[in-house]
Design a protein around this motif. Structure first.
Motif, PDB file in Angstrom:
ATOM      1  N   LYS A   1       0.833  -1.200   0.000  1.00 23.84           N
ATOM      2  CA  LYS A   1       0.000   0.000   0.000  1.00 23.84           C
ATOM      3  C   LYS A   1       0.867   1.249   0.000  1.00 23.84           C
ATOM      4  CE  LYS A   1      -3.794   2.197   2.487  1.00 23.84           C
ATOM      5  NZ  LYS A   1      -4.703   2.091   3.636  1.00 23.84           N
TER       6      LYS A   1
ATOM      7  N   THR B   1       0.996   4.210  -2.878  1.00 19.49           N
ATOM      8  CA  THR B   1       0.763   5.602  -2.508  1.00 19.49           C
ATOM      9  C   THR B   1       1.880   6.493  -3.030  1.00 19.49           C
ATOM     10  OG1 THR B   1      -0.408   4.890  -0.527  1.00 19.49           O
ATOM     11  CG2 THR B   1       0.381   7.163  -0.574  1.00 19.49           C
TER      12      THR B   1
ATOM     13  N   ALA C   1       1.443   6.998  -6.758  1.00 11.98           N
ATOM     14  CA  ALA C   1       0.394   7.976  -7.034  1.00 11.98           C
ATOM     15  C   ALA C   1       0.912   9.388  -6.814  1.00 11.98           C
ATOM     16  CB  ALA C   1      -0.818   7.717  -6.142  1.00 11.98           C
TER      17      ALA C   1
ATOM     18  N   LEU D   1       0.953   0.860 -11.108  1.00  9.55           N
ATOM     19  CA  LEU D   1      -0.158   1.579 -10.488  1.00  9.55           C
ATOM     20  C   LEU D   1      -1.477   1.293 -11.194  1.00  9.55           C
ATOM     21  CD1 LEU D   1      -1.143   3.608  -8.399  1.00  9.55           C
ATOM     22  CD2 LEU D   1      -0.573   5.436 -10.008  1.00  9.55           C
TER      23      LEU D   1
ATOM     24  N   SER E   1      -3.006  -1.963 -10.277  1.00  8.43           N
ATOM     25  CA  SER E   1      -3.319  -2.099  -8.857  1.00  8.43           C
ATOM     26  C   SER E   1      -4.821  -1.988  -8.584  1.00  8.43           C
ATOM     27  CB  SER E   1      -2.580  -1.015  -8.067  1.00  8.43           C
ATOM     28  OG  SER E   1      -3.213   0.249  -8.242  1.00  8.43           O
ATOM     29  N   GLU E   2      -5.189  -2.140  -7.324  1.00 13.48           N
ATOM     30  CA  GLU E   2      -6.586  -2.049  -6.908  1.00 13.48           C
ATOM     31  C   GLU E   2      -7.181  -0.676  -7.207  1.00 13.48           C
ATOM     32  OE1 GLU E   2      -8.764  -4.203  -5.518  1.00 13.48           O
ATOM     33  OE2 GLU E   2      -7.356  -5.848  -5.815  1.00 13.48           O
ATOM     34  N   ASN E   3      -6.351   0.340  -7.331  1.00 11.32           N
ATOM     35  CA  ASN E   3      -6.861   1.686  -7.603  1.00 11.32           C
ATOM     36  C   ASN E   3      -7.468   1.815  -8.995  1.00 11.32           C
ATOM     37  OD1 ASN E   3      -6.170   2.835  -5.108  1.00 11.32           O
ATOM     38  ND2 ASN E   3      -4.055   3.121  -5.776  1.00 11.32           N
ATOM     39  N   PHE E   4      -7.008   0.959  -9.915  1.00 15.51           N
ATOM     40  CA  PHE E   4      -7.500   1.062 -11.282  1.00 15.51           C
ATOM     41  C   PHE E   4      -8.065  -0.276 -11.766  1.00 15.51           C
ATOM     42  CE2 PHE E   4      -4.655   4.657 -10.825  1.00 15.51           C
ATOM     43  CZ  PHE E   4      -5.393   5.671 -11.398  1.00 15.51           C
TER      44      PHE E   4
ATOM     45  N   ILE F   1     -13.952   2.541 -10.321  1.00 12.18           N
ATOM     46  CA  ILE F   1     -12.632   3.180 -10.377  1.00 12.18           C
ATOM     47  C   ILE F   1     -12.807   4.635  -9.969  1.00 12.18           C
ATOM     48  CG2 ILE F   1     -10.613   3.676 -11.808  1.00 12.18           C
ATOM     49  CD1 ILE F   1     -11.466   1.409 -13.645  1.00 12.18           C
TER      50      ILE F   1
ATOM     51  N   PHE G   1     -10.489   6.284  -7.775  1.00 12.84           N
ATOM     52  CA  PHE G   1      -9.226   6.867  -7.314  1.00 12.84           C
ATOM     53  C   PHE G   1      -8.903   8.143  -8.087  1.00 12.84           C
ATOM     54  CE2 PHE G   1      -4.625   7.342  -7.823  1.00 12.84           C
ATOM     55  CZ  PHE G   1      -4.203   7.361  -6.509  1.00 12.84           C
ATOM     56  N   ASN G   2      -8.363   9.134  -7.382  1.00 11.76           N
ATOM     57  CA  ASN G   2      -7.954  10.360  -8.048  1.00 11.76           C
ATOM     58  C   ASN G   2      -6.781  10.978  -7.303  1.00 11.76           C
ATOM     59  OD1 ASN G   2      -8.083  12.272 -10.125  1.00 11.76           O
ATOM     60  ND2 ASN G   2     -10.325  12.260 -10.056  1.00 11.76           N
TER      61      ASN G   2
END
Length: 200
Positions: free
Chosen positions: A3, A7, A10, A105, A108-111, A179, A181-182
């Motif tokens: 994680k 981060t 990002a 990235l 990953s889970e963010n996208f 999705i 995430f920003n």
């Protein structure tokens, strides 16, 4: 640890330090049975074909391509093109942008959440002619285990009885697929464009 790494990735993108531009057994390309009656399936040549996505951020246009994908065209008949059926499956972990850190990235889970949802797919449901080689495809897009209808305008140029090139593009709202995430310094727009070029 994972994680923390994501981060930091990002944050690098948000500061402009990065720019965005093992495959499980695949499921059938068509999620529902093909139309009744005799059918003929045609392969798609990888050379001259491409599946690409684009999304705008404050600083640039983020762009990437899928390297590992397959597609199937069924009933490519010049006399009844509305009967054509199309299925495309792309491996979400195969996304390439030219930058290893940003590819990590995106997977990953963010996208794309590639480990949990290894495939992105599009399956046609209905095709109608708009004249002059232009068509309208009603299809279903599946991403991160969520399926939503999409409309794909496309052009079809035939080079022979059962050969040609299909090119279409469409947009979808990434939030519809979870999705969200920003980044504060480099916010990404909600609408994602997909551009598909297939040589049959």
């Amino acid at each position: 640890m994972r994680k923390t790494t994501l981060t930091r990735l990002a944050a690098l993108i948000g500061m402009g330090a990065l720019t965005l531009s093992s495959t499980p057994e695949a499921a059938p390309i068509f999620s529902s049975p093909l139309a009744p009656g005799p059918t003929r399936a045609y392969g798609v040549e990888k050379t001259g074909s491409e599946i690409k996505f684009q999304v705008k951020s404050r600083l640039k246009v983020i762009e990437g391509v899928f390297e590992n994908w397959k597609a199937q065209v069924v009933d490519l008949d010049p006399d009844r093109l509305e009967a054509l059926q199309l299925g495309v499956q792309a491996q979400s972990a195969s996304i390439k942008t030219g930058y290893v850190l940003e590819e990590t990235l995106i997977r990953s889970e963010n996208f794309f959440a590639a480990e949990k949802y290894p495939e992105v797919s599009v399956a046609s449901k209905k095709i109608s002619s708009e004249g002059a080689g232009r068509f309208r495809m009603e299809a279903e897009l599946t991403l991160r285990g969520v399926t939503h209808p999409v409309v794909i305008p496309f052009a079809l140029e035939l080079n022979g009885e059962h050969e040609g090139q299909l090119r279409g593009e469409f947009e979808f709202n990434r939030k519809d697929f979870g999705i969200t995430f920003n980044m504060a310094l480099n916010p990404i727009e909600d609408m994602v464009k997909v551009i598909v070029t297939l040589k049959v």
